[in-house]
Design a protein around this motif. Structure first.
Motif, PDB file in Angstrom:
ATOM      1  N   GLU A  11     -16.088 -26.510  39.707  1.00  0.00           N
ATOM      2  CA  GLU A  11     -17.097 -26.746  39.680  1.00  0.00           C
ATOM      3  C   GLU A  11     -17.972 -26.138  39.564  1.00  0.00           C
ATOM      4  OE1 GLU A  11     -19.375 -30.428  38.772  1.00  0.00           O
ATOM      5  OE2 GLU A  11     -17.330 -31.127  38.749  1.00  0.00           O
ATOM      6  N   VAL A  12     -19.202 -25.501  38.952  1.00  0.00           N
ATOM      7  CA  VAL A  12     -20.333 -25.059  39.814  1.00  0.00           C
ATOM      8  C   VAL A  12     -21.661 -26.330  40.324  1.00  0.00           C
ATOM      9  CG1 VAL A  12     -22.489 -23.738  39.498  1.00  0.00           C
ATOM     10  CG2 VAL A  12     -20.138 -23.623  37.745  1.00  0.00           C
ATOM     11  N   ALA A  13     -21.740 -25.269  41.334  1.00  0.00           N
ATOM     12  CA  ALA A  13     -22.573 -26.405  42.701  1.00  0.00           C
ATOM     13  C   ALA A  13     -23.956 -26.689  42.626  1.00  0.00           C
ATOM     14  CB  ALA A  13     -21.999 -26.758  43.819  1.00  0.00           C
ATOM     15  N   GLU A  14     -23.476 -24.860  42.317  1.00  0.00           N
ATOM     16  CA  GLU A  14     -25.659 -23.521  42.820  1.00  0.00           C
ATOM     17  C   GLU A  14     -25.362 -22.063  42.292  1.00  0.00           C
ATOM     18  OE1 GLU A  14     -27.850 -22.228  46.192  1.00  0.00           O
ATOM     19  OE2 GLU A  14     -26.288 -23.441  46.612  1.00  0.00           O
ATOM     20  N   VAL A  15     -26.032 -22.238  41.359  1.00  0.00           N
ATOM     21  CA  VAL A  15     -25.839 -20.311  41.035  1.00  0.00           C
ATOM     22  C   VAL A  15     -26.944 -19.401  42.020  1.00  0.00           C
ATOM     23  CG1 VAL A  15     -25.118 -21.091  38.431  1.00  0.00           C
ATOM     24  CG2 VAL A  15     -27.572 -21.383  39.148  1.00  0.00           C
ATOM     25  N   GLY A  16     -27.288 -18.408  41.729  1.00  0.00           N
ATOM     26  CA  GLY A  16     -28.237 -17.569  42.361  1.00  0.00           C
ATOM     27  C   GLY A  16     -29.229 -17.750  41.359  1.00  0.00           C
ATOM     28  N   SER A  17     -30.376 -16.661  41.571  1.00  0.00           N
ATOM     29  CA  SER A  17     -31.550 -17.139  40.540  1.00  0.00           C
ATOM     30  C   SER A  17     -31.309 -15.715  39.993  1.00  0.00           C
ATOM     31  CB  SER A  17     -32.726 -16.210  41.392  1.00  0.00           C
ATOM     32  OG  SER A  17     -32.309 -15.300  42.484  1.00  0.00           O
ATOM     33  N   ALA A  18     -30.431 -14.667  39.359  1.00  0.00           N
ATOM     34  CA  ALA A  18     -30.296 -13.678  38.662  1.00  0.00           C
ATOM     35  C   ALA A  18     -29.082 -14.375  37.752  1.00  0.00           C
ATOM     36  CB  ALA A  18     -29.845 -12.583  39.254  1.00  0.00           C
ATOM     37  N   VAL A  19     -28.002 -15.465  37.724  1.00  0.00           N
ATOM     38  CA  VAL A  19     -27.406 -15.911  37.100  1.00  0.00           C
ATOM     39  C   VAL A  19     -28.199 -16.514  35.981  1.00  0.00           C
ATOM     40  CG1 VAL A  19     -26.045 -17.377  36.862  1.00  0.00           C
ATOM     41  CG2 VAL A  19     -26.097 -16.110  39.219  1.00  0.00           C
ATOM     42  N   THR A  20     -27.475 -16.078  34.544  1.00  0.00           N
ATOM     43  CA  THR A  20     -27.409 -16.606  33.471  1.00  0.00           C
ATOM     44  C   THR A  20     -26.692 -17.165  32.465  1.00  0.00           C
ATOM     45  OG1 THR A  20     -27.040 -14.579  32.717  1.00  0.00           O
ATOM     46  CG2 THR A  20     -29.562 -14.894  33.221  1.00  0.00           C
ATOM     47  N   LEU A  21     -25.312 -17.375  32.979  1.00  0.00           N
ATOM     48  CA  LEU A  21     -24.503 -17.377  31.627  1.00  0.00           C
ATOM     49  C   LEU A  21     -23.491 -18.731  32.509  1.00  0.00           C
ATOM     50  CD1 LEU A  21     -22.025 -14.061  32.139  1.00  0.00           C
ATOM     51  CD2 LEU A  21     -24.131 -14.432  30.840  1.00  0.00           C
ATOM     52  N   PHE A  22     -24.011 -19.226  34.006  1.00  0.00           N
ATOM     53  CA  PHE A  22     -23.504 -20.485  34.592  1.00  0.00           C
ATOM     54  C   PHE A  22     -24.825 -21.533  34.568  1.00  0.00           C
ATOM     55  CE2 PHE A  22     -20.147 -17.088  34.795  1.00  0.00           C
ATOM     56  CZ  PHE A  22     -19.569 -17.710  34.056  1.00  0.00           C
ATOM     57  N   LYS A  23     -23.864 -22.589  35.004  1.00  0.00           N
ATOM     58  CA  LYS A  23     -25.459 -23.696  35.199  1.00  0.00           C
ATOM     59  C   LYS A  23     -24.255 -24.801  36.307  1.00  0.00           C
ATOM     60  CE  LYS A  23     -25.661 -26.592  31.043  1.00  0.00           C
ATOM     61  NZ  LYS A  23     -24.369 -25.948  30.593  1.00  0.00           N
ATOM     62  N   PRO A  24     -24.819 -25.225  36.975  1.00  0.00           N
ATOM     63  CA  PRO A  24     -24.469 -26.450  37.965  1.00  0.00           C
ATOM     64  C   PRO A  24     -24.108 -27.771  36.986  1.00  0.00           C
ATOM     65  CG  PRO A  24     -26.963 -25.418  39.185  1.00  0.00           C
ATOM     66  CD  PRO A  24     -26.611 -25.224  37.884  1.00  0.00           C
ATOM     67  N   GLY A  25     -22.218 -28.107  36.765  1.00  0.00           N
ATOM     68  CA  GLY A  25     -21.961 -28.907  35.797  1.00  0.00           C
ATOM     69  C   GLY A  25     -21.217 -27.868  35.383  1.00  0.00           C
ATOM     70  N   ASP A  26     -21.511 -26.880  35.265  1.00  0.00           N
ATOM     71  CA  ASP A  26     -19.571 -25.580  34.495  1.00  0.00           C
ATOM     72  C   ASP A  26     -18.847 -25.830  34.995  1.00  0.00           C
ATOM     73  OD1 ASP A  26     -22.187 -25.395  33.133  1.00  0.00           O
ATOM     74  OD2 ASP A  26     -21.938 -23.440  33.068  1.00  0.00           O
ATOM     75  N   GLN A  27     -17.420 -25.981  34.623  1.00  0.00           N
ATOM     76  CA  GLN A  27     -15.713 -25.633  34.602  1.00  0.00           C
ATOM     77  C   GLN A  27     -15.495 -24.174  34.444  1.00  0.00           C
ATOM     78  OE1 GLN A  27     -14.845 -29.429  35.321  1.00  0.00           O
ATOM     79  NE2 GLN A  27     -16.399 -29.514  35.756  1.00  0.00           N
ATOM     80  N   VAL A  28     -15.372 -23.860  35.818  1.00  0.00           N
ATOM     81  CA  VAL A  28     -15.605 -22.594  35.321  1.00  0.00           C
ATOM     82  C   VAL A  28     -13.916 -22.178  36.014  1.00  0.00           C
ATOM     83  CG1 VAL A  28     -17.919 -21.806  35.236  1.00  0.00           C
ATOM     84  CG2 VAL A  28     -16.243 -22.307  37.565  1.00  0.00           C
ATOM     85  N   TYR A  29     -13.879 -20.868  35.799  1.00  0.00           N
ATOM     86  CA  TYR A  29     -12.345 -20.358  36.570  1.00  0.00           C
ATOM     87  C   TYR A  29     -12.270 -18.788  36.747  1.00  0.00           C
ATOM     88  CZ  TYR A  29      -9.765 -18.952  32.222  1.00  0.00           C
ATOM     89  OH  TYR A  29      -9.672 -18.635  31.201  1.00  0.00           O
ATOM     90  N   GLY A  30     -11.934 -18.243  37.764  1.00  0.00           N
ATOM     91  CA  GLY A  30     -12.206 -16.572  37.483  1.00  0.00           C
ATOM     92  C   GLY A  30     -11.222 -16.261  39.256  1.00  0.00           C
ATOM     93  N   PHE A  31     -11.115 -14.887  39.029  1.00  0.00           N
ATOM     94  CA  PHE A  31     -10.814 -14.477  40.428  1.00  0.00           C
ATOM     95  C   PHE A  31     -12.171 -13.686  41.210  1.00  0.00           C
ATOM     96  CE2 PHE A  31      -9.434 -10.249  38.495  1.00  0.00           C
ATOM     97  CZ  PHE A  31      -9.003 -10.089  39.877  1.00  0.00           C
ATOM     98  N   LYS A  32     -11.263 -13.499  42.565  1.00  0.00           N
ATOM     99  CA  LYS A  32     -12.837 -13.298  44.055  1.00  0.00           C
ATOM    100  C   LYS A  32     -11.993 -12.347  44.587  1.00  0.00           C
ATOM    101  CE  LYS A  32     -15.121 -14.620  47.657  1.00  0.00           C
ATOM    102  NZ  LYS A  32     -16.383 -15.199  48.294  1.00  0.00           N
ATOM    103  N   ASN A  33     -12.285 -10.920  44.759  1.00  0.00           N
ATOM    104  CA  ASN A  33     -12.341  -9.967  46.245  1.00  0.00           C
ATOM    105  C   ASN A  33     -13.014 -10.888  46.719  1.00  0.00           C
ATOM    106  OD1 ASN A  33     -11.852  -8.446  47.431  1.00  0.00           O
ATOM    107  ND2 ASN A  33     -11.810  -6.103  45.769  1.00  0.00           N
ATOM    108  N   GLY A  34     -11.988 -10.837  48.123  1.00  0.00           N
ATOM    109  CA  GLY A  34     -12.672 -11.131  48.709  1.00  0.00           C
ATOM    110  C   GLY A  34     -13.837 -10.770  49.744  1.00  0.00           C
ATOM    111  N   ARG A  35     -13.142  -9.522  49.643  1.00  0.00           N
ATOM    112  CA  ARG A  35     -13.487  -8.535  50.465  1.00  0.00           C
ATOM    113  C   ARG A  35     -14.803  -7.430  50.857  1.00  0.00           C
ATOM    114  NH1 ARG A  35     -12.467  -2.576  51.201  1.00  0.00           N
ATOM    115  NH2 ARG A  35     -12.824  -1.759  53.184  1.00  0.00           N
ATOM    116  N   VAL A  36     -15.742  -8.086  52.522  1.00  0.00           N
ATOM    117  CA  VAL A  36     -17.264  -8.014  51.767  1.00  0.00           C
ATOM    118  C   VAL A  36     -17.311  -7.210  53.035  1.00  0.00           C
ATOM    119  CG1 VAL A  36     -19.556  -8.015  51.994  1.00  0.00           C
ATOM    120  CG2 VAL A  36     -17.581  -9.560  50.598  1.00  0.00           C
TER     121      VAL A  36
END
Length: 335
Positions: free
Chosen positions: A71-96
């Protein structure tokens, strides 16, 4: 927050639960996800064992993991597709840089473009089993393989994580599907929609197939010669796995192992008028949304071998590494 961390490379026992890991901060394009479940992928334990360290120099401790649903807890200032409370899924490349911050945690920041809305009919455990495997199958079959309705495709290891989705996606586009698995999975393959199920323990694919447009390989180099033989001229062999050292190795040994396996096979394929392609995927939320359409239409469904509690992450890794799970393995992170 709780997170499953590793302080070093090694066996499953290096994975441990830490209770006081800071919740990550959200950047402009990031989405902070409260994670309910994560999927286990071969990449996770290959990273854990240090098999990829020649490519990725990392600073420990790390948090492995790529798949997630939550579940989305917080979004960045430039995010437009999601908002807090949205149910989401995906995958992350964790390397930074030299860090790796994956999804084996109660919270993870995931780039907006790596997420999709979770299909409402799926549980978080079901959704967490999908992203890496389904996107791999999608990319291999449709982007690289350019599979079309009426064409013939052979899918190796079709009862595994990627194979399950590959069969369903290939059928959804109208292809004729032959698939390999062990004797105990033959009926399961037929239930998935496979047109011709092959028991690799007692049948040779070249004795049963010829003139195929595409082969999707989830096994490795051992099946390349026979796979190339069943392809028609102009056909493609798309592999998910290339030879790499089974233990941590330096760059020279790592890349010589890869090139030593891939280059000769590529040349043989070209001389026969065929192609050997290697799949490498990146997180694509837009393609997940396309897969959502197939899920909602009932053409694609997840298959889960087992759901583990967070405390049994090591056992989940052991089972994944053994290589005989049907479909996917999932770890529940929170309710």
């Amino acid at each position: 927050m709780k997170a499953i961390i590793a302080e070093q490379y090694g066996g499953p026992e290096v994975l441990e639960i830490a209770d006081e890991v800071p919740i990550p901060r959200v950047g402009p394009n990031g989405v902070l996800v409260r994670i309910h479940a994560v999927g286990i992928n071969p990449l996770d334990w290959k990273l854990r064992k240090g098999m990829m360290q020649a490519m990725w120099k990392l600073r420990f401790p790390v948090i492995w993991g790529a798949d997630c649903s939550g579940e989305v807890a917080e979004v960045g200032s430039a995010v437009t597709l999601f908002k807090p409370g949205d149910q989401v899924y995906g995958f992350k490349n964790g390397r930074v840089a030299e860090t790796f911050r994956g999804t084996y945690a109660e919270y993870a920041v995931v780039p907006e473009n790596a997420l999709a809305h979770k299909p409402s009919q799926l549980s978080h455990e079901e959704a967490a089993s999908i992203p890496v495997a389904a996107l791999t199958a999608w990319h291999a079959l449709l982007s690289q393989g350019q599979l079309k309705s009426g064409e013939r495709v052979l899918i190796h290891a079709a009862a595994g994580g990627v194979g399950v989705f590959a069969v369903q996606i290939a059928k959804a586009v109208g292809a004729y599907v032959a698939a390999t698995a062990g004797p105990h999975n033959q009926e399961f393959l037929r239930e998935l929609g496979v047109d011709l199920a092959i028991d690799y323990t007692r049948e040779k694919i070249e004795d049963k197939l010829s003139g195929y447009d595409l082969v999707l390989d989830g096994v490795g180099k051992s099946v390349w010669p026979s796979s190339l033989r069943v392809l028609k001229r102009g056909g493609k062999l798309v592999t998910l796995t290339v030879p790499i050292p089974h233990k941590p190795a330096g760059k020279v040994r790592f890349f010589s192992t890869v090139l030593g396996g891939v280059a000769p096979a590529s040349v043989r394929a070209l001389l026969a008028g065929k192609r050997l392609l290697v799949t490498r995927i990146t997180p694509r939320g837009g393609e997940l949304e396309k897969i959502n359409v197939l899920i909602e239409a009932g053409k694609v469904r997840p298959v889960i071998e087992k759901v583990f509690p967070m405390e049994e992450i090591a056992e989940a890794h052991r089972l994944s590494e053994a290589g005989h799970a049907r479909g996917k393995l999932v770890v529940k992170i929170s309710d």
